[in-house]
Design an enzyme around this catalytic site. Structure first.
Site, mmCIF file in Angstrom:
data_model
loop_
_atom_site.group_PDB
_atom_site.id
_atom_site.type_symbol
_atom_site.label_atom_id
_atom_site.label_comp_id
_atom_site.label_asym_id
_atom_site.label_seq_id
_atom_site.Cartn_x
_atom_site.Cartn_y
_atom_site.Cartn_z
ATOM 1 C CG HIS A 17 23.855 49.912 49.702
ATOM 2 N ND1 HIS A 17 24.303 51.122 50.184
ATOM 3 C CD2 HIS A 17 22.566 49.810 50.092
ATOM 4 C CE1 HIS A 17 23.310 51.733 50.827
ATOM 5 N NE2 HIS A 17 22.252 50.951 50.800
ATOM 6 C CE LYS A 41 15.352 57.305 53.358
ATOM 7 N NZ LYS A 41 16.251 56.235 53.158
ATOM 8 N NE ARG A 91 19.700 47.404 56.979
ATOM 9 C CZ ARG A 91 19.547 48.718 56.969
ATOM 10 N NH1 ARG A 91 20.610 49.487 57.038
ATOM 11 N NH2 ARG A 91 18.371 49.281 56.882
ATOM 12 C CB SER A 129 23.424 55.432 53.648
ATOM 13 O OG SER A 129 23.528 54.530 52.575
HETATM 14 O O1 PNS Z 1 17.942 53.219 50.174
HETATM 15 P P1 PNS Z 1 16.512 53.507 50.502
HETATM 16 O O2 PNS Z 1 16.342 54.939 50.924
HETATM 17 O O3 PNS Z 1 15.917 52.530 51.463
HETATM 18 O O4 PNS Z 1 15.715 53.336 49.122
HETATM 19 C C1 PNS Z 1 14.330 53.566 49.053
HETATM 20 C C2 PNS Z 1 13.933 53.676 47.588
HETATM 21 C C3 PNS Z 1 14.706 54.794 46.962
HETATM 22 C C4 PNS Z 1 14.225 52.378 46.902
HETATM 23 C C5 PNS Z 1 12.426 53.978 47.504
HETATM 24 O O5 PNS Z 1 12.145 55.055 48.332
HETATM 25 C C6 PNS Z 1 11.998 54.313 46.087
HETATM 26 O O6 PNS Z 1 12.075 53.512 45.201
HETATM 27 N N1 PNS Z 1 11.491 55.511 45.869
HETATM 28 C C7 PNS Z 1 10.993 55.954 44.596
HETATM 29 C C8 PNS Z 1 9.516 56.376 44.732
HETATM 30 C C9 PNS Z 1 8.618 55.159 44.873
HETATM 31 O O7 PNS Z 1 8.470 54.381 43.948
HETATM 32 N N2 PNS Z 1 8.025 54.958 46.070
HETATM 33 C C10 PNS Z 1 7.174 53.799 46.357
HETATM 34 C C11 PNS Z 1 5.730 54.099 46.107
HETATM 35 S S1 PNS Z 1 5.097 55.286 47.262
#
Ligand code: PNS
Length: 163
Positions: A17, A41, A91, A129
Site C-alpha cells: 500500500h 470486511k 498485484r 493485509s
Molecule cells: O482495501 P480494500 O478492502 O480492497 O478496499 C476496498 C474499498 C474500501 C476501497 C472499497 O470497498 C470501498 O471504497 N468501499 C466503500 C463503499 C463503496 O463505495 N463501495 C463501492 C460501491 S458498492
C-alpha cells in the site's frame, strides 16, 4: 491542484500500500489516503482509529499526503476533491476483474470520477493485509511486509487477540 485518492481498508497498511501511495504522491499534487470505515470486511483486526494512526505514522514523511476516514460511498467521498482521481494498485490480473467492476459502479454514482491503476512493485505482488494479519496471529516475522514503525502496534494487537 490534482488530487489522488488512495482508498482501502488498510487492516493494516502494508509496504505494498505504502509503495502505491508514495508513487502517487510523486505524480499528483496531493494524495488523500481514504480509510474506509464501513468496509464490508468481516471482523477487522484494527479499529478505524488504529488504522488511521498507522497510516498517519507511515505517511508522515510525505508532506503532500493526508489521511481521511470515509463512512459512505467512495464515489461520493471523492466529490469534495474536484477533479480527483482514484488510484488502485494491481498485484495480478485477478485484481483487475474486481477493480473493473468497482470502476463501473463508481462511475454510475459519479460519472466524472476516473480510476487509474498502478501495477504493484514486484517485491509486493504476494502481499496483502490478510497475509499480514495471519502472520501476526502466528507470531511470524513482519519485517519486509509492513513499515517498521507499525510492527510494534501490530504485534501488540495480535498478542491481545491471542488472549
Ligand atoms: O482495501 P480494500 O478492502 O480492497 O478496499 C476496498 C474499498 C474500501 C476501497 C472499497 O470497498 C470501498 O471504497 N468501499 C466503500 C463503499 C463503496 O463505495 N463501495 C463501492 C460501491 S458498492
Amino acid at each position: 491542484m490534482r488530487t489522488a485518492i488512495c482508498p482501502g481498508s488498510f487492516d493494516p497498511i502494508t509496504l505494498g500500500h505504502l509503495n502505491i501511495i508514495v508513487r502517487a504522491a510523486q505524480i499528483f499534487d496531493r494524495v488523500v489516503v481514504c480509510v474506509a470505515a464501513n468496509a464490508t470486511k468481516t471482523s477487522p483486526m484494527f479499529t478505524v482509529e488504529e488504522k488511521v494512526e498507522m497510516v498517519r505514522r507511515v505517511t508522515a514523511p510525505y508532506p503532500n499526503v493526508t489521511v481521511e476516514v470515509n463512512r459512505g460511498l467512495l464515489a461520493e467521498f471523492a466529490r469534495q476533491y474536484e477533479g480527483s482521481v482514484l488510484i488502485k494498485g494491481l498485484r495480478a490480473a485477478s485484481d483487475f476483474d474486481y477493480e473493473f467492476q468497482m470502476d463501473l459502479i463508481n462511475k454510475r454514482i459519479n460519472p466524472d470520477l476516473e480510476t487509474m491503476f498502478l501495477t504493484a512493485d514486484q517485491r509486493y505482488t504476494f502481499l496483502s493485509s490478510s497475509i499480514v494479519r495471519e502472520m501476526a496471529r502466528y507470531g511470524g516475522e513482519l519485517r519486509g511486509l509492513v513499515p517498521e514503525e507499525i510492527i510494534g502496534m501490530i504485534e501488540a494487537k495480535a498478542n491481545t487477540q491471542r488472549g
